[in-house]
Motif scaffolding. Sequence first.
Motif, PDB file in Angstrom:
ATOM      1  N   HIS A   1      -2.469   0.925  -8.579  1.00  0.00           N
ATOM      2  CA  HIS A   1      -2.687   2.372  -8.591  1.00  0.00           C
ATOM      3  C   HIS A   1      -3.708   2.714  -7.519  1.00  0.00           C
ATOM      4  O   HIS A   1      -4.750   2.056  -7.416  1.00  0.00           O
TER       5      HIS A   1
ATOM      6  N   THR B   1       3.449   0.519  -6.649  1.00  0.00           N
ATOM      7  CA  THR B   1       2.101   1.080  -6.501  1.00  0.00           C
ATOM      8  C   THR B   1       2.210   2.563  -6.785  1.00  0.00           C
ATOM      9  O   THR B   1       2.991   3.265  -6.145  1.00  0.00           O
ATOM     10  N   ARG B   2       1.417   3.008  -7.756  1.00  0.00           N
ATOM     11  CA  ARG B   2       1.390   4.443  -8.045  1.00  0.00           C
ATOM     12  C   ARG B   2       0.351   5.095  -7.156  1.00  0.00           C
ATOM     13  O   ARG B   2      -0.844   4.781  -7.253  1.00  0.00           O
TER      14      ARG B   2
ATOM     15  N   THR C   1      -1.567   8.437  -6.041  1.00  0.00           N
ATOM     16  CA  THR C   1      -1.922   9.791  -6.467  1.00  0.00           C
ATOM     17  C   THR C   1      -2.767  10.419  -5.381  1.00  0.00           C
ATOM     18  O   THR C   1      -3.836   9.893  -5.038  1.00  0.00           O
TER      19      THR C   1
END
Lengths: 116, 115
Positions: free
Chosen positions: B10, B110-111, B113
């Motif tokens: 992340h 893979t996040r 944001t």
Amino acid sequence: AQTVTQSQPEMSVQEAETVTLSCTYDTSESNYYLFWYKQPPSRQMILVIRQEAYKQQNATENRFSVNFQKAAKSFSLKISDSQLGDTAMYFCAFMSRNSGNTPLVFGKGTRLSVIA
Amino acid sequence: EPEVTQTPSHQVTQMGQEVILRCVPISNHLYFYWYRQILGQKVEFLVSFYNNEISEKSEIFDDQFSVERPDGSNFTLKIRSTKLEDSAMYFCASSETGQGLGEAFFGQGTRLTVV
């Protein structure tokens, strides 16, 4: 352009029961592959089953089988004797067979929950 | 069993910043891919890479994006000047003989944001 549609955002099934996930696709090609991928929570996406469009026989892998209807452009996945470990996001995907490296075209996915 | 690994799992970044997403493909694989999935949307193809060059890319993969295989083991996706709409799950994949002829192996994603 090819499109893949999974019309069931979420499904649930009781353990040991059978569930069918739907997938339809649109293409003008006659030579292609179809896939079902499974992504368990926080895990890698893994290949469940693959179907080559020129083969009339439906692919099977243990408890997983497909119903491939080429004329209807339908490619559903049947999971028999569902297990808790089958809980995952399931993606249907299309790939042209024109070369070995063309991209996969995915549907939005169906989140399957297996309930004890 | 060999697997594709992605780091970080992340990533949170400020809008306008550059990010690099890393992937270690399976060692004997020759074809590499990046896909992404915006929340609630389809998994979309970004780019494929073979023989140290891009073999195909989608409309999404504009000048903001680049890929590199810097050291023979890593395969990176760089996003310059990130935008809010770049927030998505990014998947790396590799295959030995191409996606149709052979199985494509995916990483866990893979996040990203962007805030």
